[in-house]
Motif scaffolding. Sequence first.
Motif, PDB file in Angstrom:
ATOM      1  N   TYR A 221      37.386  34.243 -56.446  1.00 46.64           N
ATOM      2  CA  TYR A 221      38.606  33.947 -55.697  1.00 46.64           C
ATOM      3  C   TYR A 221      38.483  34.426 -54.254  1.00 46.64           C
ATOM      4  N   ALA A 222      37.911  35.607 -54.049  1.00 45.95           N
ATOM      5  CA  ALA A 222      37.729  36.140 -52.692  1.00 45.95           C
ATOM      6  C   ALA A 222      36.798  35.228 -51.891  1.00 45.95           C
ATOM      7  N   ASN A 223      35.726  34.772 -52.502  1.00 45.88           N
ATOM      8  CA  ASN A 223      34.807  33.850 -51.826  1.00 45.88           C
ATOM      9  C   ASN A 223      35.502  32.534 -51.490  1.00 45.88           C
ATOM     10  N   TYR A 224      36.294  32.034 -52.410  1.00 45.45           N
ATOM     11  CA  TYR A 224      37.055  30.802 -52.179  1.00 45.45           C
ATOM     12  C   TYR A 224      38.000  30.976 -50.988  1.00 45.45           C
ATOM     13  N   ARG A 225      38.709  32.113 -50.932  1.00 46.92           N
ATOM     14  CA  ARG A 225      39.634  32.375 -49.825  1.00 46.92           C
ATOM     15  C   ARG A 225      38.905  32.431 -48.485  1.00 46.92           C
ATOM     16  N   ARG A 226      37.766  33.114 -48.438  1.00 49.68           N
ATOM     17  CA  ARG A 226      37.002  33.207 -47.186  1.00 49.68           C
ATOM     18  C   ARG A 226      36.507  31.833 -46.749  1.00 49.68           C
ATOM     19  N   ARG A 227      35.983  31.060 -47.704  1.00 50.62           N
ATOM     20  CA  ARG A 227      35.473  29.724 -47.381  1.00 50.62           C
ATOM     21  C   ARG A 227      36.604  28.827 -46.898  1.00 50.62           C
ATOM     22  N   THR A 228      37.749  28.878 -47.535  1.00 48.22           N
ATOM     23  CA  THR A 228      38.907  28.080 -47.140  1.00 48.22           C
ATOM     24  C   THR A 228      39.385  28.473 -45.751  1.00 48.22           C
ATOM     25  N   GLU A 229      39.390  29.771 -45.463  1.00 49.34           N
ATOM     26  CA  GLU A 229      39.819  30.241 -44.134  1.00 49.34           C
ATOM     27  C   GLU A 229      38.853  29.750 -43.052  1.00 49.34           C
ATOM     28  N   ARG A 230      37.549  29.809 -43.309  1.00 53.26           N
ATOM     29  CA  ARG A 230      36.561  29.307 -42.344  1.00 53.26           C
ATOM     30  C   ARG A 230      36.750  27.813 -42.108  1.00 53.26           C
ATOM     31  N   GLU A 231      36.962  27.062 -43.172  1.00 51.60           N
ATOM     32  CA  GLU A 231      37.170  25.616 -43.039  1.00 51.60           C
ATOM     33  C   GLU A 231      38.449  25.319 -42.268  1.00 51.60           C
ATOM     34  N   ARG A 232      39.496  26.086 -42.508  1.00 51.72           N
ATOM     35  CA  ARG A 232      40.764  25.901 -41.807  1.00 51.72           C
ATOM     36  C   ARG A 232      40.585  26.169 -40.305  1.00 51.72           C
ATOM     37  N   GLU A 233      39.859  27.227 -39.949  1.00 51.44           N
ATOM     38  CA  GLU A 233      39.592  27.533 -38.542  1.00 51.44           C
ATOM     39  C   GLU A 233      38.766  26.432 -37.885  1.00 51.44           C
ATOM     40  N   ALA A 234      37.777  25.913 -38.613  1.00 48.81           N
ATOM     41  CA  ALA A 234      36.948  24.844 -38.055  1.00 48.81           C
ATOM     42  C   ALA A 234      37.775  23.583 -37.809  1.00 48.81           C
ATOM     43  N   ILE A 235      38.666  23.251 -38.722  1.00 50.77           N
ATOM     44  CA  ILE A 235      39.530  22.078 -38.561  1.00 50.77           C
ATOM     45  C   ILE A 235      40.476  22.282 -37.379  1.00 50.77           C
ATOM     46  N   LYS A 236      41.032  23.490 -37.260  1.00 49.25           N
ATOM     47  CA  LYS A 236      41.927  23.801 -36.141  1.00 49.25           C
ATOM     48  C   LYS A 236      41.190  23.676 -34.814  1.00 49.25           C
ATOM     49  N   ASP A 237      39.984  24.251 -34.719  1.00 47.83           N
ATOM     50  CA  ASP A 237      39.201  24.167 -33.483  1.00 47.83           C
ATOM     51  C   ASP A 237      38.848  22.726 -33.155  1.00 47.83           C
ATOM     52  N   ARG A 238      38.512  21.936 -34.162  1.00 49.82           N
ATOM     53  CA  ARG A 238      38.167  20.530 -33.935  1.00 49.82           C
ATOM     54  C   ARG A 238      39.362  19.744 -33.421  1.00 49.82           C
ATOM     55  N   ALA A 239      40.530  19.966 -34.018  1.00 49.92           N
ATOM     56  CA  ALA A 239      41.742  19.264 -33.569  1.00 49.92           C
ATOM     57  C   ALA A 239      42.128  19.690 -32.154  1.00 49.92           C
ATOM     58  N   THR A 240      42.052  20.982 -31.871  1.00 52.33           N
ATOM     59  CA  THR A 240      42.356  21.466 -30.529  1.00 52.33           C
ATOM     60  C   THR A 240      41.359  20.895 -29.530  1.00 52.33           C
ATOM     61  N   GLY A 241      40.087  20.853 -29.920  1.00 52.44           N
ATOM     62  CA  GLY A 241      39.050  20.301 -29.049  1.00 52.44           C
ATOM     63  C   GLY A 241      39.284  18.838 -28.744  1.00 52.44           C
ATOM     64  N   ASP A 242      39.689  18.066 -29.740  1.00 47.27           N
ATOM     65  CA  ASP A 242      39.967  16.645 -29.516  1.00 47.27           C
ATOM     66  C   ASP A 242      41.108  16.459 -28.516  1.00 47.27           C
ATOM     67  N   ALA A 243      42.150  17.269 -28.663  1.00 47.45           N
ATOM     68  CA  ALA A 243      43.268  17.182 -27.718  1.00 47.45           C
ATOM     69  C   ALA A 243      42.836  17.656 -26.333  1.00 47.45           C
ATOM     70  N   ALA A 244      42.032  18.697 -26.286  1.00 49.40           N
ATOM     71  CA  ALA A 244      41.601  19.245 -24.998  1.00 49.40           C
ATOM     72  C   ALA A 244      40.712  18.269 -24.237  1.00 49.40           C
ATOM     73  N   ARG A 245      39.888  17.524 -24.949  1.00 52.25           N
ATOM     74  CA  ARG A 245      39.014  16.556 -24.269  1.00 52.25           C
ATOM     75  C   ARG A 245      39.827  15.549 -23.456  1.00 52.25           C
ATOM     76  N   ALA A 246      41.023  15.244 -23.919  1.00 50.42           N
ATOM     77  CA  ALA A 246      41.888  14.321 -23.181  1.00 50.42           C
ATOM     78  C   ALA A 246      42.434  14.963 -21.913  1.00 50.42           C
ATOM     79  N   ILE A 247      42.496  16.298 -21.879  1.00 51.92           N
ATOM     80  CA  ILE A 247      43.050  17.015 -20.735  1.00 51.92           C
ATOM     81  C   ILE A 247      41.977  17.358 -19.698  1.00 51.92           C
ATOM     82  N   LEU A 248      40.713  17.352 -20.083  1.00 50.02           N
ATOM     83  CA  LEU A 248      39.640  17.764 -19.178  1.00 50.02           C
ATOM     84  C   LEU A 248      39.619  17.013 -17.853  1.00 50.02           C
ATOM     85  N   PRO A 249      39.837  15.694 -17.819  1.00 49.28           N
ATOM     86  CA  PRO A 249      39.875  15.022 -16.508  1.00 49.28           C
ATOM     87  C   PRO A 249      40.990  15.542 -15.597  1.00 49.28           C
TER      88      PRO A 249
END
Length: 128
Positions: A5-33
């Motif tokens: 369960y602890a391993n599952y929680r850590r893996r889920t948290e890492r995946e959640r952070e990666a998804i958050k960073d990817r979504a933020t990055g996609d939005a940020a790319r539109a702001i870069l210009p």
Amino acid sequence: MTAEYANYRRRTEREREAIKDRATGDAARAILPVLDDLDRAEAHGDLAEGGPLTAIAQKLRGAVAKLGITAYGEKGEPFDPHRHDAIFQRESPDVQQPTVSDVVERGYRIGDTTLRVAKVVVDTPAGS
């Protein structure tokens, strides 16, 4: 069972952070210009203290920083082909190693993810 369960929680948290960073990055790319335009306006003196666009520029840059987006690519730093895209190269007797002499477009990162590499002019040691 507890370890699984602890391993599952850590893996889920890492995946959640990666998804958050990817979504933020996609939005940020539109702001870069827009950030590029602000950098150019500032370089030409159009964002003078107290000017009409100064407050807007500060708010936008503050919001970008709050999202965890950091800019890089400064004049005088060592050239790194993993972080910089050299769009022009020239020899210079003033440098001992390839060095960024001008930044055309700043690079941006969020966490460990590069949103865009910096586009730079590079000075190389004479005779290289």
